[in-house]
Scaffold this motif. Structure first.
Motif, PDB file in Angstrom:
ATOM      1  N   LEU A   1      -0.940  -4.542   0.851  1.00  0.00           N
ATOM      2  CA  LEU A   1      -2.561  -3.925  -0.198  1.00  0.00           C
ATOM      3  C   LEU A   1      -2.259  -3.155   0.137  1.00  0.00           C
ATOM      4  CD1 LEU A   1      -5.020  -6.611   2.177  1.00  0.00           C
ATOM      5  CD2 LEU A   1      -4.800  -6.111  -0.577  1.00  0.00           C
ATOM      6  N   VAL A   2      -1.597  -2.308   1.504  1.00  0.00           N
ATOM      7  CA  VAL A   2      -1.932  -0.218   1.547  1.00  0.00           C
ATOM      8  C   VAL A   2      -0.882   0.292   0.439  1.00  0.00           C
ATOM      9  CG1 VAL A   2      -1.388   1.382   2.689  1.00  0.00           C
ATOM     10  CG2 VAL A   2      -2.669  -0.631   3.743  1.00  0.00           C
ATOM     11  N   PHE A   3       0.062   0.197   0.399  1.00  0.00           N
ATOM     12  CA  PHE A   3       1.092   0.991  -0.214  1.00  0.00           C
ATOM     13  C   PHE A   3       1.282   0.297  -1.770  1.00  0.00           C
ATOM     14  CE2 PHE A   3       2.025   1.628   3.608  1.00  0.00           C
ATOM     15  CZ  PHE A   3       2.371   3.213   3.714  1.00  0.00           C
ATOM     16  N   GLN A   4       1.462  -1.346  -2.167  1.00  0.00           N
ATOM     17  CA  GLN A   4       1.529  -1.396  -3.464  1.00  0.00           C
ATOM     18  C   GLN A   4      -0.209  -1.177  -4.403  1.00  0.00           C
ATOM     19  OE1 GLN A   4       3.555  -4.635  -4.307  1.00  0.00           O
ATOM     20  NE2 GLN A   4       2.655  -5.916  -5.509  1.00  0.00           N
ATOM     21  N   HIS A   5      -0.757  -1.727  -3.801  1.00  0.00           N
ATOM     22  CA  HIS A   5      -2.633  -2.261  -4.140  1.00  0.00           C
ATOM     23  C   HIS A   5      -2.822  -0.718  -3.896  1.00  0.00           C
ATOM     24  CE1 HIS A   5      -1.590  -5.572  -5.700  1.00  0.00           C
ATOM     25  NE2 HIS A   5      -1.165  -5.999  -4.491  1.00  0.00           N
ATOM     26  N   GLY A   6      -3.136   0.242  -3.541  1.00  0.00           N
ATOM     27  CA  GLY A   6      -3.319   1.702  -2.469  1.00  0.00           C
ATOM     28  C   GLY A   6      -3.862   1.672  -2.075  1.00  0.00           C
ATOM     29  N   LEU A   7      -4.492   0.534  -1.720  1.00  0.00           N
ATOM     30  CA  LEU A   7      -5.682   1.012  -0.463  1.00  0.00           C
ATOM     31  C   LEU A   7      -5.467   1.619   0.663  1.00  0.00           C
ATOM     32  CD1 LEU A   7      -8.281  -1.615   0.342  1.00  0.00           C
ATOM     33  CD2 LEU A   7      -6.430  -2.520   3.018  1.00  0.00           C
ATOM     34  N   PHE A   8      -6.815   2.251   0.934  1.00  0.00           N
ATOM     35  CA  PHE A   8      -7.460   3.387   2.344  1.00  0.00           C
ATOM     36  C   PHE A   8      -7.060   5.304   0.676  1.00  0.00           C
ATOM     37  CE2 PHE A   8      -6.019   0.399   5.005  1.00  0.00           C
ATOM     38  CZ  PHE A   8      -7.836  -0.122   5.672  1.00  0.00           C
ATOM     39  N   GLY A   9      -6.742   4.986  -0.134  1.00  0.00           N
ATOM     40  CA  GLY A   9      -5.978   6.207  -1.476  1.00  0.00           C
ATOM     41  C   GLY A   9      -4.559   6.290  -1.510  1.00  0.00           C
ATOM     42  N   VAL A  10      -4.156   5.208  -1.033  1.00  0.00           N
ATOM     43  CA  VAL A  10      -2.698   5.870  -0.571  1.00  0.00           C
ATOM     44  C   VAL A  10      -2.187   6.104  -2.449  1.00  0.00           C
ATOM     45  CG1 VAL A  10      -0.654   4.841   0.238  1.00  0.00           C
ATOM     46  CG2 VAL A  10      -2.339   4.815   2.047  1.00  0.00           C
ATOM     47  N   GLN A  11      -1.217   6.339  -2.737  1.00  0.00           N
ATOM     48  CA  GLN A  11      -0.276   6.270  -3.695  1.00  0.00           C
ATOM     49  C   GLN A  11       0.269   5.546  -3.742  1.00  0.00           C
ATOM     50  OE1 GLN A  11      -0.705   8.321  -5.890  1.00  0.00           O
ATOM     51  NE2 GLN A  11       0.753   7.237  -8.118  1.00  0.00           N
ATOM     52  N   PRO A  12       0.054   4.012  -5.148  1.00  0.00           N
ATOM     53  CA  PRO A  12       0.516   2.810  -5.201  1.00  0.00           C
ATOM     54  C   PRO A  12       1.702   3.179  -5.808  1.00  0.00           C
ATOM     55  CG  PRO A  12      -1.830   3.184  -6.290  1.00  0.00           C
ATOM     56  CD  PRO A  12      -1.541   4.799  -6.125  1.00  0.00           C
ATOM     57  N   GLY A  13       2.493   2.320  -5.426  1.00  0.00           N
ATOM     58  CA  GLY A  13       3.733   2.324  -5.621  1.00  0.00           C
ATOM     59  C   GLY A  13       4.463   0.680  -5.265  1.00  0.00           C
ATOM     60  N   PRO A  14       6.066   0.660  -5.431  1.00  0.00           N
ATOM     61  CA  PRO A  14       6.566  -0.532  -4.782  1.00  0.00           C
ATOM     62  C   PRO A  14       7.073  -0.459  -3.544  1.00  0.00           C
ATOM     63  CG  PRO A  14       8.289   0.329  -5.557  1.00  0.00           C
ATOM     64  CD  PRO A  14       6.788   1.510  -6.157  1.00  0.00           C
ATOM     65  N   ILE A  15       7.177  -1.598  -2.834  1.00  0.00           N
ATOM     66  CA  ILE A  15       8.076  -1.930  -1.049  1.00  0.00           C
ATOM     67  C   ILE A  15       9.389  -1.608  -1.726  1.00  0.00           C
ATOM     68  CG2 ILE A  15       7.729  -3.429   0.905  1.00  0.00           C
ATOM     69  CD1 ILE A  15       4.937  -2.164  -0.332  1.00  0.00           C
ATOM     70  N   GLU A  16       9.398  -0.953  -0.224  1.00  0.00           N
ATOM     71  CA  GLU A  16      11.234  -0.239  -0.344  1.00  0.00           C
ATOM     72  C   GLU A  16      11.192  -1.479   0.171  1.00  0.00           C
ATOM     73  OE1 GLU A  16      11.942   3.195  -0.641  1.00  0.00           O
ATOM     74  OE2 GLU A  16      10.589   3.933  -1.331  1.00  0.00           O
ATOM     75  N   ALA A  17      12.271  -1.974  -0.900  1.00  0.00           N
ATOM     76  CA  ALA A  17      13.608  -3.209  -1.407  1.00  0.00           C
ATOM     77  C   ALA A  17      13.911  -3.117  -0.259  1.00  0.00           C
ATOM     78  CB  ALA A  17      14.343  -2.747  -2.288  1.00  0.00           C
ATOM     79  N   PHE A  18      14.570  -2.331   1.111  1.00  0.00           N
ATOM     80  CA  PHE A  18      15.326  -3.157   2.050  1.00  0.00           C
ATOM     81  C   PHE A  18      14.112  -3.505   3.119  1.00  0.00           C
ATOM     82  CE2 PHE A  18      15.430   1.398   1.973  1.00  0.00           C
ATOM     83  CZ  PHE A  18      14.626   1.493   3.148  1.00  0.00           C
ATOM     84  N   LEU A  19      13.216  -2.756   3.266  1.00  0.00           N
ATOM     85  CA  LEU A  19      12.069  -3.205   4.182  1.00  0.00           C
ATOM     86  C   LEU A  19      11.608  -4.361   5.051  1.00  0.00           C
ATOM     87  CD1 LEU A  19       9.686   0.421   4.299  1.00  0.00           C
ATOM     88  CD2 LEU A  19      11.309  -0.114   5.479  1.00  0.00           C
ATOM     89  N   PRO A  20      10.975  -5.214   3.865  1.00  0.00           N
ATOM     90  CA  PRO A  20      11.079  -6.815   3.997  1.00  0.00           C
ATOM     91  C   PRO A  20      11.896  -7.408   5.339  1.00  0.00           C
ATOM     92  CG  PRO A  20      10.734  -6.312   1.600  1.00  0.00           C
ATOM     93  CD  PRO A  20      10.981  -5.114   2.319  1.00  0.00           C
ATOM     94  N   VAL A  21      13.691  -7.098   4.781  1.00  0.00           N
ATOM     95  CA  VAL A  21      14.495  -7.386   5.728  1.00  0.00           C
ATOM     96  C   VAL A  21      14.948  -7.302   6.973  1.00  0.00           C
ATOM     97  CG1 VAL A  21      15.805  -8.994   3.479  1.00  0.00           C
ATOM     98  CG2 VAL A  21      16.241  -6.534   4.152  1.00  0.00           C
ATOM     99  N   LEU A  22      14.296  -6.128   6.961  1.00  0.00           N
ATOM    100  CA  LEU A  22      14.761  -5.688   8.776  1.00  0.00           C
ATOM    101  C   LEU A  22      13.456  -5.166   8.956  1.00  0.00           C
ATOM    102  CD1 LEU A  22      16.518  -3.312   9.326  1.00  0.00           C
ATOM    103  CD2 LEU A  22      15.206  -1.018   8.930  1.00  0.00           C
ATOM    104  N   ILE A  23      12.287  -5.372   8.890  1.00  0.00           N
ATOM    105  CA  ILE A  23      11.123  -5.673   9.260  1.00  0.00           C
ATOM    106  C   ILE A  23      11.146  -7.207   9.699  1.00  0.00           C
ATOM    107  CG2 ILE A  23       8.577  -5.892   9.101  1.00  0.00           C
ATOM    108  CD1 ILE A  23       8.511  -3.664   7.289  1.00  0.00           C
TER     109      ILE A  23
END
Length: 738
Positions: free
Chosen positions: A584-606
């Motif tokens: 919601l925040v980083f891909q769709h730009g909620l709260f005025g954040v610059q939209p973009g993809p989610i860093e590819a390695f973060l889901p597995v790390l998280i």
């Protein structure tokens, strides 16, 4: 220890005359006893370790390497061929972008002088001026770019060399001439800011600990333990970077996770210590009992986190393996500090802490307030209506998880950088002058003769979704031809990903049949897509392995089938909720954040980190319920008293981790912002919604079946105990407790 403060303690059966029943001490209690007796030696040992690894790491210096190589993919094969055949594309490039409203021919003399200086700088293999390449100038003549080819990939060129290129290029800027520098090497070399996030996280943790215990000494003990552990881990990671491939973004992640986990583990043990003091134990005895109970929980939870992190190694994803090893080392260090350093600190400050704890307990008793009464009341309310509580909490988590279904993996590029950075301004100027696809060209390699390369270039220029294709550039030995393909869409646009698939699946096979050349689609944009797709393919196996091993451990600890299943499902839903919030925040730009993809390695790390940390609270809460169940065989009482005893410390530990992780939203690095938000949301959902509502509701619905394990399976599974040892066994028998 019984958490039911109002009930009288059960009387122990009388022993033989002249003998008193002696409490057994498990291995963790024995370890605490050693640390208490040799408190100064234990403290000096940790000081020596911290000093040694700090001095050693400073002497050796870091050797971080970013390695996102994926053998077997088209992009990696293309890179290997570039290197083998001497193509200039083996090294990455930097673009020096120029804009002059009167035309870039106006400042030609100043620009060429600057480019001549850049060509002499270390790390530079070649410089191509816009004045010798008409394609490097926009149609209106106001924007142009010079290509600076580096002598290696962006991740291996020293940042100080790239910084010199930036400073030299921007030195040519004047009133009418704007000069910006772009490229991945530039993004990596830009200053990321001061350690504001780490300092903010530590300050917030101190405040929460102070409010929780009302004593500076009591608040300092968990924090000192965590800082010793994190400091030692950071030094060890620097040394490990000379042996393993450790990415340069590992230290801030290690600091983030180490602080959260270190304070968390120390707090769980310290809170049990405080409870033992309240029950009348002397400081030394309280320390041994706390380690025998909560120390076991910390040891088991830490092992679970390490197992989850080491599962990342099996993914075979380059630098991610080094990150996983570094984080596993950090968790191991924090666990060791909690089991050795913390008891020594408690021995040093035990009397002061005891006075404060007993004074606070007397004040609470004078007001007629029982310990954990609010949590006991919450548990009772949930037990009266377990199904509505479970349904409401599930709806909230599923709603937050829903956006994760549309999560798009990739890597942020300069288009996601702050607008004040030179990399972002160069990105915007190139898009303005040459189109959105210019910032993410695909590099198509044709392994064949010059005629084949020319045919490939001609065919690609006519392909749908391609804005332009450069002439074929031969390698030094003539065995390869390289064609730059500029999509009509930006690097992060779905259309660019579709074009890569189209070129590989439809266009390349046809060209190979017609020309006899091998055609590969590579470049940074294609490599990013390959990495994302590889993560997506391997993630199910990774999840299955981690969940399976963790569930097996829980089954051995709690002698139950249903509890591991419940834990796995609830942990997964907290992780998906975190990924949904990130989307919601980083891909769709909620709260005025610059939209973009989610860093590819973060889901597995998280996933690896959160799954392990969720087990901390699961083991701490359900382990306390298990103690009451074993003592009373009253399931409802066990659920109620388990939450009453642990609710306060779980929410306090969760709050500390939330502020530590959430503080990384203050970082200038987008990846750290995503990472911090994901971890903070996961812990928030886990500590409040799952542990305080869903677990009591599910355990109440399970009833006595929660502790059921089929007899054949019970005989085959080894037994691991978390509870503090009971009275001494008969002579000649040894306790099986750890």
């Amino acid at each position: 220890m019984s958490p039911n403060r109002g009930a009288p303690a059960p009387l122990a059966p009388p022993g033989p005359p002249g003998r008193r029943a002696k409490a057994r001490v498990g291995r963790f209690g024995a370890l605490a006893g050693w640390a208490q007796r040799h408190r100064w030696a234990a403290l000096l040992l940790w000081v020596a370790v911290l000093a040694a690894v700090t001095l050693g790491s400073q002497a050796a210096g870091p050797a971080y390497k970013n390695n996102f190589a994926l053998p077997g993919t088209d992009s990696q094969t293309a890179t290997d061929l570039f290197t083998k055949h001497g193509s200039g594309q083996a090294g990455d490039s930097v673009e020096i972008v120029l804009k002059d409203s009167q035309g870039i021919d106006q400042p030609k003399a100043a620009v060429e002088k600057m480019l001549a200086k850049v060509e002499q700088l270390p790390g530079v293999a070649d410089v191509r001026s816009p004045y010798v390449d008409a394609a490097a100038v926009s149609k209106d003549g106001t924007i142009g770019y010079a290509t600076v080819t580096l002598d290696g990939k962006a991740e291996v060129v020293p940042k100080e060399d790239v910084a010199k290129i930036i400073d030299t290029a921007k030195g040519a800027a004047s009133g009418d001439l704007q000069v910006e520098v772009g490229g991945e090497a530039v993004r990596g070399a830009q200053e990321k800011g001061s350690p504001t996030a780490e300092l903010a996280g530590i300050a917030a943790a101190v405040i929460i600990l102070g409010l929780l215990f009302g004593s500076l000494v009591a608040a300092a003990v968990p924090l000192i333990t965590a800082l010793f552990a994190v400091g030692s881990a950071l030094g060890l990671i620097v040394l490990a970077s000379h042996v393993f491939t450790v990415a340069d973004f590992t230290p801030p992640i290690t600091m983030l996770v180490g602080l959260g986990v270190g304070i968390d583990y120390a707090l769980l043990i310290f809170y049990r210590y405080r409870q033992e003091l309240t029950d009348g134990a002397e400081p030394a005895e309280a320390g041994r009992k706390a380690l025998d109970a909560a120390g076991r929980t910390v040891f088991f939870a830490g092992c679970t986190v390490i197992i989850a992190l080491l599962g990342l190694v099996a993914l075979g994803l380059g630098s991610l393996q080094g990150v996983a090893l570094a984080l596993a080392l950090t968790v191991l260090t924090t666990m060791a500090a909690s089991l050795v350093l913390l008891p020594a600190l408690l021995a040093l400050f035990g009397k002061r802490i005891q006075r404060h704890v007993l004074k606070h307990a007397d004040k609470t008793a004078a007001k007629g307030k029982a310990e954990g009464r609010r949590w006991r009341a919450l548990a009772s309310a949930v037990q009266r209506r377990p199904l509505p509580a479970l349904v409401a909490a599930t709806i909230v988590l599923l709603a937050l998880s829903a956006p994760a279904l549309g999560m798009r993996l990739g890597f942020a590029d300069a288009g996601n950088d702050p607008k004040t950075t030179t990399s972002r301004q160069a990105y915007d100027l190139l898009a303005e002058g040459f189109g959105p696809g210019f910032n993410g060209p695909l590099i198509v390699l044709a392994q064949g003769d010059a005629a084949a390369g020319k045919s490939v270039s001609s065919a690609l220029a006519k392909t749908e979704g391609v804005a332009a294709a450069s002439p074929a550039v031969p390698s030094e030995d003539g065995a390869l031809s390289t064609v730059f393909v500029y999509p009509t869409t930006s690097p992060q646009d779905k259309g660019t990903a579709d074009l890569v698939h189209h070129l590989r699946g439809d266009v390349a096979p046809t060209l190979e049949r017609n020309t006899g050349a091998k055609v590969l689609v590579g470049g940074a944009t294609a490599a990013s897509q390959d990495f994302s797709e590889t993560v997506s393919k391997r993630m199910p196996l990774f999840i299955a392995v981690v969940v399976g091993l963790s569930s097996l451990l829980l089954m051995m600890v709690f002698r139950s089938i249903l509890i591991p299943v419940k834990a796995a499902l609830l942990n997964l839903i907290s992780i998906t909720a975190a990924l949904g919030a990130m989307t919601l925040v980083f891909q769709h730009g909620l709260f005025g954040v610059q939209p973009g993809p989610i860093e590819a390695f973060l889901p597995v790390l998280i996933f690896a980190i959160v799954f392990g940390l969720s087990m901390d609270y699961e083991v701490f809460l359900v382990g306390r319920m298990h103690e009451e169940w074993e003592r009373t065989k009253d399931h409802s009482l066990a659920v109620r008293e388990g939450l009453a005893s642990t609710g306060k410390v779980i929410t306090a530990a969760g709050a500390i981790m939330i502020v530590v992780f959430g503080a990384f939203m203050l970082s200038a690095d987008r990846m750290l912002q995503e990472f911090g938000l994901g971890l903070a949301v996961a812990i928030l959902m886990d500590a409040l919604v799952i542990r305080c509502l869903m677990v009591p509701a599910i355990m109440q619905l399970f009833g006595k079946w929660a502790w059921w394990l089929p007899a054949p399976l019970a005989r085959r599974l080894p037994k691991v105990t978390l509870e503090a040892p009971a009275d001494s066994p008969p002579a000649g028998r040894e306790s099986p407790a750890l």
